[in-house]
Write an enzyme that holds these catalytic residues in place. Structure first.
Site, mmCIF file in Angstrom:
data_model
loop_
_atom_site.group_PDB
_atom_site.id
_atom_site.type_symbol
_atom_site.label_atom_id
_atom_site.label_comp_id
_atom_site.label_asym_id
_atom_site.label_seq_id
_atom_site.Cartn_x
_atom_site.Cartn_y
_atom_site.Cartn_z
ATOM 1 N N TYR A 144 0.850 -1.193 0.000
ATOM 2 C CA TYR A 144 0.000 0.000 0.000
ATOM 3 C C TYR A 144 0.887 1.245 0.000
ATOM 4 O O TYR A 144 0.758 2.140 0.818
ATOM 5 C CB TYR A 144 -0.931 -0.052 1.222
ATOM 6 C CG TYR A 144 -2.212 0.718 1.016
ATOM 7 C CD1 TYR A 144 -3.199 0.246 0.161
ATOM 8 C CD2 TYR A 144 -2.416 1.946 1.662
ATOM 9 C CE1 TYR A 144 -4.367 0.958 -0.041
ATOM 10 C CE2 TYR A 144 -3.587 2.660 1.464
ATOM 11 C CZ TYR A 144 -4.555 2.161 0.614
ATOM 12 O OH TYR A 144 -5.719 2.871 0.408
ATOM 13 N N GLY A 145 1.852 1.245 -0.940
ATOM 14 C CA GLY A 145 2.803 2.363 -1.038
ATOM 15 C C GLY A 145 2.234 3.483 -1.882
ATOM 16 O O GLY A 145 1.472 4.322 -1.408
ATOM 17 N N ASP A 162 9.969 -2.690 -5.635
ATOM 18 C CA ASP A 162 10.649 -3.754 -6.385
ATOM 19 C C ASP A 162 11.617 -4.544 -5.493
ATOM 20 O O ASP A 162 11.733 -5.760 -5.635
ATOM 21 C CB ASP A 162 11.334 -3.152 -7.621
ATOM 22 C CG ASP A 162 10.284 -2.613 -8.604
ATOM 23 O OD1 ASP A 162 9.365 -3.365 -8.963
ATOM 24 O OD2 ASP A 162 10.369 -1.436 -8.980
ATOM 25 N N ALA A 163 12.289 -3.851 -4.551
ATOM 26 C CA ALA A 163 13.184 -4.563 -3.624
ATOM 27 C C ALA A 163 12.360 -5.412 -2.640
ATOM 28 O O ALA A 163 12.741 -6.540 -2.310
ATOM 29 C CB ALA A 163 14.064 -3.573 -2.863
ATOM 30 N N GLN A 180 9.553 -6.843 -3.266
ATOM 31 C CA GLN A 180 9.066 -8.032 -3.987
ATOM 32 C C GLN A 180 10.084 -9.175 -3.905
ATOM 33 O O GLN A 180 9.707 -10.336 -3.767
ATOM 34 C CB GLN A 180 8.821 -7.688 -5.459
ATOM 35 C CG GLN A 180 7.607 -6.784 -5.661
ATOM 36 C CD GLN A 180 7.414 -6.372 -7.112
ATOM 37 O OE1 GLN A 180 7.948 -6.980 -8.020
ATOM 38 N NE2 GLN A 180 6.648 -5.315 -7.319
ATOM 39 N N HIS A 235 5.180 -3.590 -13.137
ATOM 40 C CA HIS A 235 6.515 -3.303 -13.675
ATOM 41 C C HIS A 235 7.075 -4.633 -14.158
ATOM 42 O O HIS A 235 6.865 -5.670 -13.507
ATOM 43 C CB HIS A 235 7.373 -2.734 -12.541
ATOM 44 C CG HIS A 235 8.559 -1.945 -12.986
ATOM 45 N ND1 HIS A 235 8.816 -1.634 -14.302
ATOM 46 C CD2 HIS A 235 9.585 -1.393 -12.280
ATOM 47 C CE1 HIS A 235 9.930 -0.915 -14.377
ATOM 48 N NE2 HIS A 235 10.411 -0.761 -13.153
ATOM 49 N N GLY A 284 0.975 6.518 -8.870
ATOM 50 C CA GLY A 284 -0.283 6.020 -8.317
ATOM 51 C C GLY A 284 -1.168 7.181 -7.856
ATOM 52 O O GLY A 284 -2.400 7.097 -7.882
ATOM 53 N N GLU A 322 12.697 6.998 -17.023
ATOM 54 C CA GLU A 322 12.839 7.742 -15.760
ATOM 55 C C GLU A 322 14.271 8.232 -15.539
ATOM 56 O O GLU A 322 14.485 9.287 -14.954
ATOM 57 C CB GLU A 322 12.311 6.942 -14.556
ATOM 58 C CG GLU A 322 13.054 5.695 -14.236
ATOM 59 C CD GLU A 322 12.229 4.684 -13.432
ATOM 60 O OE1 GLU A 322 11.012 4.881 -13.259
ATOM 61 O OE2 GLU A 322 12.808 3.677 -12.996
#
Ligand SMILES: NC(=O)c1ccc[n+]([C@@H]2O[C@H](COP(=O)([O-])OP(=O)(O)OC[C@H]3O[C@@H](n4cnc5c(N)ncnc54)[C@H](OP(=O)(O)O)[C@@H]3O)[C@@H](O)[C@H]2O)c1
Length: 345
Positions: free
Chosen positions: A35-36, A97-98, A100, A121, A150, A209
């Site tokens: 929930y970031g 991502d880290a 995950q 992603h 988001g 990015e």
């Protein structure tokens, strides 16, 4: 649909209506894990669009409290990560991502046959040698990657607009992966969806990015600002000619009508100069973009991200680097200039 001379596959709200999306996922429980930034946008949009959504978030974290504040109810629609993964038939893996990578051994056992694993992603799957994220063969592996934050996804949804997103199917175990991913894309509030692969998504995203969206633009701003300051221009003049005019006056026009239109509708002095110089800037920076793309492709950028963001004190290090940017002359001046905008007074 044709983009330039190339025909591309799209999913639009006309052809894949919200009603059809709801029917497609009528028997599914969508578990949004994390929930970031993307988590809240996607979970709240799905909920407001009438889907069956739950959130999985580790407890004893400020982020858990944020989910509660947003209306998710503990033990009803908000669970710890393991419980949410157990209940979900679609697992939207929206940890950082880290995160995950760290949580994969915990999440993997809940990926039983027929479930879908969803990413925003292509990172985890494309760089599997570095992430060790290899889903079981009997689950669908799909992606919807909103092309923006988001926060924008949620804001645009509330304004009845839609952020564009890309979609991809990496693994179609059930024969339903394409309809599942299309329905999820419409459900999270995408304006339309364009087709890609996990690899193309991550290569273009990491290049973008680091390039024109964030890295290159800050580099070009800094270079011009520094030259103007070194040549004796005041901070406010240097900032206005470098950033303020671009963001306040020109970019809204480019967003509406394109750079070609903006060029055609500015002074002939500006037109002459911009037409004479843009190709020099392209030629000066193209080798850097090429090097950047090749580093992304070779996995150097992903390795650097994983290494840096897996450290326990990664937030402290990032905050120090961000503070350096915040305290730079250009952005200190920017804060003063923004305050002077009449609408901020
Ligand atoms: N940011 C964007 O707008 C954006 C745009 C397009 C795509 N994406 C993709 O969407 C995905 C999610 O990105 P994001 O930016 O939303 O992520 P984020 O804000 O960095 O994610 C934070 C979430 O991950 C959890 N988390 C991190 N490390 C964890 C760990 N070791 N154990 C358990 N939970 C952990 C956090 O919980 P705590 O708060 O408790 O640490 C929080 O819920 C990524 O794949 C990203 O590339 C993001």
């Amino acid at each position: 649909m044709k983009f330039g001379n190339v025909v591309e596959e799209l999913v639009t709200r006309e052809e894949f209506s919200l009603e059809k999306a709801r029917q497609t996922l009528a028997n599914e429980t969508i578990a949004v894990i994390g929930y970031g930034v993307q988590g809240p946008g996607q979970a709240l949009n799905l909920k407001d669009n009438g889907f069956n959504v739950i959130v999985g978030q580790r407890k004893n974290s400020k982020t858990w409290d944020k989910a509660v504040a947003d209306g998710w109810v503990p033990d009803v629609t908000l669970f710890d990560i393991e419980t949410a993964c157990d209940k979900g038939t679609i697992i939207q893996y929206l940890l950082s991502d880290a995160g995950q990578i760290a949580l994969w051994p915990t999440v993997k056992p809940y990926l039983t046959a027929g479930k879908a694993l969803y990413f925003s992603h292509g990172f985890a799957i494309t760089y599997k040698e570095q992430t060790n994220i290899v889903p079981p063969k009997d689950v669908d592996v799909i992606l919807v990657a909103p092309k923006g934050s988001g926060t924008s996804l949620r804001r645009m949804f509330l304004e009845n607009r839609g952020l564009n997103a890309s979609y991809a199917v990496h693994q179609d175990a059930t024969g339903r992966a394409t309809e599942r991913v299309s329905a999820l894309g419409i459900g999270v509030g995408a304006g339309y969806l364009f087709n890609t692969t996990f690899k193309k998504e991550v290569y273009s995203d990491l290049t973008g990015e680091r390039g024109t969206l964030m890295g290159a633009i800050q580099g070009i701003f800094a270079a011009q600002f520094e030259v103007l300051r070194e040549k004796g221009h005041s901070p406010s003049e240097a900032f206005n000619e470098t950033v303020e005019e671009l963001t306040q006056s020109l970019m809204p026009l480019v967003a509406e009508n394109g750079m070609d239109w903006m060029y055609a509708n500015c002074s002939t002095t500006a037109q002459r100069g911009a037409l004479d110089w843009w190709k020099r800037f392209r030629d000066a920076t193209k080798p850097v973009f090429k090097e950047l793309y090749e580093k992304v492709e070779a996995g150097h950028e992903s390795a650097a991200v994983i290494e840096a963001n897996s450290k326990d004190d990664y937030r402290k290090i990032l905050d120090a680097e961000l503070a350096e940017l915040h305290d730079s002359e250009m952005w200190t001046v920017g804060a003063a200039v923004r305050k002077l905008r009449p609408e901020n007074n």
